[in-house]
Design an enzyme around this catalytic site. Structure first.
Site, PDB file in Angstrom:
ATOM      1  N   ASP A   1      57.319 -34.262 114.782  1.00  0.00           N
ATOM      2  CA  ASP A   1      56.662 -33.687 115.954  1.00  0.00           C
ATOM      3  C   ASP A   1      55.288 -33.144 115.574  1.00  0.00           C
ATOM      4  O   ASP A   1      54.998 -32.908 114.393  1.00  0.00           O
ATOM      5  CB  ASP A   1      57.517 -32.573 116.552  1.00  0.00           C
TER       6      ASP A   1
ATOM      7  N   HIS B   1      56.046 -40.363 115.732  1.00  0.00           N
ATOM      8  CA  HIS B   1      56.508 -39.306 116.634  1.00  0.00           C
ATOM      9  C   HIS B   1      58.031 -39.317 116.809  1.00  0.00           C
ATOM     10  O   HIS B   1      58.603 -38.342 117.320  1.00  0.00           O
ATOM     11  CB  HIS B   1      55.827 -39.440 118.008  1.00  0.00           C
TER      12      HIS B   1
ATOM     13  N   SER C   1      46.272 -42.994 101.382  1.00  0.00           N
ATOM     14  CA  SER C   1      45.223 -44.019 101.313  1.00  0.00           C
ATOM     15  C   SER C   1      43.879 -43.312 101.222  1.00  0.00           C
ATOM     16  O   SER C   1      43.542 -42.508 102.087  1.00  0.00           O
ATOM     17  CB  SER C   1      45.269 -44.917 102.551  1.00  0.00           C
TER      18      SER C   1
END
Length: 548
Positions: free
Chosen positions: A525, A521, A469
């Site tokens: 990570d 998450h 974006s």
């Protein structure tokens, strides 16, 4: 031996198909891989190829006709082979299936007291037309406008109505010939997919026994809107009584004008006229329509001149200390954006990684590239290319989360967020890592144009594995985005700005661009996301390596 070819399921949501064109005719020789026909699905018109060799002996679904998945489409066999038993046998089963389908449609469109009613109760030749599923995510549709009125003759291929889905406003054409006997959903009305949209049949047929009532919720909404409109009209009248005689006279004329414009209820205008009026800030209630039945068309907006007392009326309507609100119905696209982004934000644990990029080399490289003949690339093209190449080296970012597995995509399809009038669309660049910057730029411009003109096909908005974006063109230097699920990450790109930076121990003016990576998450990570951004940084700050 002759083989029956059935209507194929060409998409996961396809329930029936329309034969747009036959590219072979009865008696033609067929080789494996030959294109037999073009079939229109719920998503696109696709070529259907043969997996058999032989002669086309029979065509079961003619051009323009609709048939459910698995119904006999054609028969291929040896030249001169008798297939009458196959044709008659399949026709019998097809009639049984059709009877079941008609019974189900009739039952769904009736109220709870008529759920056992069969299709045999429909008058002869009468066809129920239901709200179509015009996109894979469409759950309900709004009738933007009817292009046919009750009593009009309808030919196969005529455009019946314009229907607003969650993605675009699309024309809906008729697959039947007859007379439009009944409109089940009025202009502006919203209904679930498969709700009764219209009834087509022979002229003069009595369809009063078929229930076409709109959902109760829609009627309640209309009543509430009418009540709100009445309250808004009462407010200025009360204020007008407190004003002096000249002001009271002006207020009265204004109220009369408003009353005249709304006396017929809904204002009828073409979609283009509505869009032009919105862009120019014109109140459709003040425009006189020159189209059929007073419908407002493009020329009415172009030739509209506000009355001299317009500004006075507007200033007298809202007095000091009065709070007013305008309620704008949510479009299907806006509802879908709210639903999808809400689900993403509250189900995926987002975290964000930011990075400043030195764009001096990128600016110099772009300038040199664009000096080549017939070549033009943008910084956004560079960003897409760098991200696609970085994804190839960091596949854990190119993933999807499911309750049982983490799905790692081996292909790289980059979605590019495009702002449109009603919200946001994300067309997809398939296999973006294999494209050059110039190819990326050309494809992005093509898809962005389609998006803004509401011409994007559903297939062009599906399958992204990563999203970008970019609000840099609006001067936004830094922002965060909500992940476009089922992706695991989305990159937010800001504007390039000049600011003091330290180079070789000296403070100089540098060109800096900020990017922010939002990660899920559950799949990505922090160290994984950081490594991805470091690779992206090495590409974008040294564009020449992307050509190696």
């Amino acid at each position: 031996m002759a083989e029956i070819i059935n209507m194929p399921r060409l998409s996961d949501t396809m329930e029936e198909g329309v034969v747009a064109a036959w590219l072979k005719k009865v008696g033609d020789k067929i080789e494996e891989g030959d294109i037999l026909a073009e079939i229109e699905t719920d998503k696109a018109t696709m070529e259907f190829e043969s997996f058999q060799n032989g002669t086309l002996l029979y065509i079961g679904v003619q051009e323009g006709e609709t048939a459910p998945v698995d119904q006999l489409l054609c028969i291929i066999g040896e030249e001169g082979e008798d297939v009458s038993d196959l044709v008659n046998g399949d026709s019998a089963s097809s009639k049984d299936d059709a009877a079941k389908t008609e019974t189900k449609d009739s039952s769904d469109s009736s109220n709870d007291n008529k759920k056992e009613e069969s299709s045999a109760d429909l008058p002869e030749g009468v066809i129920i037309v239901t709200m179509p599923r015009l996109s894979d995510t469409m759950e309900e549709g709004t009738v933007a406008s009817w292009l046919k009125a009750e009593g009009d003759t309808v030919e196969e291929g005529d455009i019946l109505a314009e229907i607003e889905t969650d993605k675009a406003t699309m024309e809906f054409e008729s697959f039947n010939t007859g007379t439009l006997l009944k409109i089940g959903i009025p202009e502006g009305g919203t209904a679930k997919v498969d709700s009764l949209l219209a009834i087509i049949g022979p002229a003069g047929t009595d369809v009063s026994g078929i229930d076409t009532s709109a959902p109760a919720t829609k009627k309640e909404e209309k009543k509430e809107e009418e009540k709100k409109a009445e309250k808004k009209q009462e407010a200025p009248k009360a204020e007008a009584k407190k004003e002096a005689a000249p002001a009271a006279s002006n207020s009265t004329s204004t109220s009369t004008s408003s009353s005249n414009s709304n006396s017929s209820g809904r204002i009828f205008a073409s979609p283009l006229a509505k869009k032009m009026a919105e862009d120019k800030g014109i109140d459709l209630g003040q425009v006189s329509g020159s189209g059929e039945n007073g419908r407002i068309v493009k020329s009415d907006i172009e030739n509209f001149k506000p009355s001299a007392g317009g500004s006075a009326a507007a200033s007298s309507f809202v007095s000091v200390g009065t709070e007013t609100f305008e309620e704008v119905p949510n479009s299907q696209m806006r509802k879908t954006i709210a639903k999808r982004l809400g689900e993403s934000k509250f189900t995926a644990p987002h975290y964000y990684l930011g990075l400043d990029l030195d764009m001096d080399n990128a600016i110099a490289s772009r300038k040199a590239i664009n000096e080549l003949p017939d070549t033009k690339i943008s910084f956004n093209d560079m960003v897409i290319k760098a991200a696609a190449m970085a994804l190839r080296l960091h596949p854990k970012v190119n993933t999807q989360w499911t309750d049982k597995n983490t799905i790692i995509a081996k292909h790289i399809h980059v979605g590019v967020a495009v702002a449109v009038d009603d919200g946001l669309l994300v067309p997809v660049l398939p296999f973006a890592d294999q494209m050059s910057m110039q190819q990326i730029g050309g494809k992005v411009r093509e898809l962005a144009g389609k998006a803004r003109n509401k011409k994007l096909q559903p297939a062009e908005m599906q399958g992204s594995t990563f999203t970008i974006s970019n609000l840099g063109m609006f001067g936004i230097t830094e922002f965060t985005s909500i992940i476009n699920q089922p992706n695991s990450a989305i990159m937010s790109v800001g504007a390039i700005v000049q600011k003091p930076v330290v180079k070789d121990g000296q403070i100089v003016i540098g060109n800096v661009m900020k990017i922010t990576l939002a990660c899920d998450h559950r799949t990505v990570d922090g160290a994984t996301g950081a490594a991805f951004l470091q690779t992206f940084k090495s590409y974008i700050e040294n564009p020449i390596v992307m050509y190696v």
